[in-house]
Write an enzyme that holds these catalytic residues in place. Sequence first.
Site, PDB file in Angstrom:
ATOM      1  N   CYS A  57     -15.586  -4.169  -8.897  1.00 55.91           N
ATOM      2  CA  CYS A  57     -14.166  -3.962  -9.208  1.00 55.91           C
ATOM      3  C   CYS A  57     -13.333  -5.182  -8.793  1.00 55.91           C
ATOM      4  CB  CYS A  57     -13.679  -2.702  -8.504  1.00 55.91           C
ATOM      5  SG  CYS A  57     -11.891  -2.564  -8.365  1.00 55.91           S
ATOM      6  N   CYS A  60     -10.610  -4.409  -6.289  1.00 56.41           N
ATOM      7  CA  CYS A  60     -11.174  -4.202  -4.949  1.00 56.41           C
ATOM      8  C   CYS A  60     -11.431  -5.547  -4.273  1.00 56.41           C
ATOM      9  CB  CYS A  60     -12.480  -3.416  -5.039  1.00 56.41           C
ATOM     10  SG  CYS A  60     -12.336  -1.810  -5.863  1.00 56.41           S
ATOM     11  N   CYS A 187      11.257  -0.260   1.877  1.00 57.24           N
ATOM     12  CA  CYS A 187      11.588  -0.743   0.528  1.00 57.24           C
ATOM     13  C   CYS A 187      13.047  -1.211   0.450  1.00 57.24           C
ATOM     14  CB  CYS A 187      11.314   0.373  -0.482  1.00 57.24           C
ATOM     15  SG  CYS A 187      12.106   0.166  -2.079  1.00 57.24           S
ATOM     16  N   CYS A 190      15.184   0.611  -2.108  1.00 54.98           N
ATOM     17  CA  CYS A 190      15.539   1.958  -1.627  1.00 54.98           C
ATOM     18  C   CYS A 190      16.738   1.891  -0.686  1.00 54.98           C
ATOM     19  CB  CYS A 190      14.354   2.594  -0.898  1.00 54.98           C
ATOM     20  SG  CYS A 190      12.849   2.719  -1.887  1.00 54.98           S
TER      21      CYS A 190
END
Length: 437
Positions: A57, A60, A187, A190
């Site tokens: 992957c 990964c 964040c 946010c």
Amino acid sequence: MIQLLYASVSILLLVSGSANAFYSPSDNVVELTPSNFNREVVQDNAIWVVEFYAPWCGHCQSLVPEYKKLAEALKGVIKVGSVNADQHSELGGKYNVRGFPTIKIFGANKQSPSDYNGQRTAKAIADAALAEAKKKVQAAFGGGDSSSKSRSSSSDGDVIELTEDNFDKLVLNSEDIWLVEFFAPWCGHCKNLEPEWAKAAKELKGKVKLGALDATAHQSKAAEYNVRGYPTIKFFPAGSKSSSDAEEYNGGRTASDIISWASDKHSENVPAPELVEITDESTFDSACEGKPLCVVSVLPHILDCDAKCRNKFLDTLRVLSEKFKQKLWGWVWAEGGQQPALEESLEVGGFGYPAMAVVNFKKMKFSVLKGSFSKDGINEFLRDISYGRGHTAPVRGAKKPAIISVEAWDGKDGQLPTEEDIDLSDIDLDDDVKDEL
């Protein structure tokens, strides 16, 4: 020759095994397998971050340096492990691993780990793991997550704090319309949204509920709604609902944008108010009490305006109640002359019927329709009222007028009272009556 063959096979297995392993013991990432997973993770009291990966992957492979950095930063605080799920597919299947890499945080409830769906950086994963650890500590003291509480307190209670424990009860099992923000404490977007969200919540109070859920502390709930980034905002319509009913919010991130978007949704979800005939005090109160304004119409007597005529007026009122339904006003009507105290207090009826007044029973002020009792005339009158224009006057007596109990209209034309025939046979009409001394 046989010994040489065995040696070659051993070297091949060793090489292939090392090629499939992303991490060495010096990386502080514990290699987990079906034989040690239960002992190391499930039976351990520590918080664990576990990556399920496949050697082939690409994502990964890209995660490896950040994951090593994570393990080094959390050393002695939170344990970090990895599972080669390509080699140990039964372990990946047990924990519902659908793709690679999948990161799960095994917190207080080891049987129900939470999915990590945030950014794939060491800091972001560490924040999520530390939030889970903090949550576990707070639970031990009988408290909730303090970071979420500090955020919700800044909005003076208008933004409702949501958690995995109360989400379904407050959002899904309610009849209310909801906007829910899934955020992360770290964040930046946010943090910028927070004051705008609070302003919108205050303005929309009574129409749309605004909630906020810390997705790093409640990752299973964030995963349920496929939250991939922060902030993510979901809309939940009115009425009983399920998680599949959630819709993506696609508006702007200023308070005015949020208010406008939510108000439109509220208008779509709110049914038109019922047009109520005033038959007694209770019907009047149920229609008008607690409403910002109450639209009171007084229609001509049924003998002056038959059923067809009256229904035409009522249809006009229903059309307009639908148009102004987002205002949440009450709408009532009465036959002319049936509620004299109401007519007197609102100064309607003296110049004829039909008539209309809009009254604010909280402020005990009203405004009377001066134009025509038609769709266009009423629409213009109500539009001015909604913009705060128009002449107002105090309700006479500064109190709610007395309401008389009357029979509800049966929907039929009116009938003139039947004149009773008088029998004159027993009456002496002799004019020549003499007075007696």
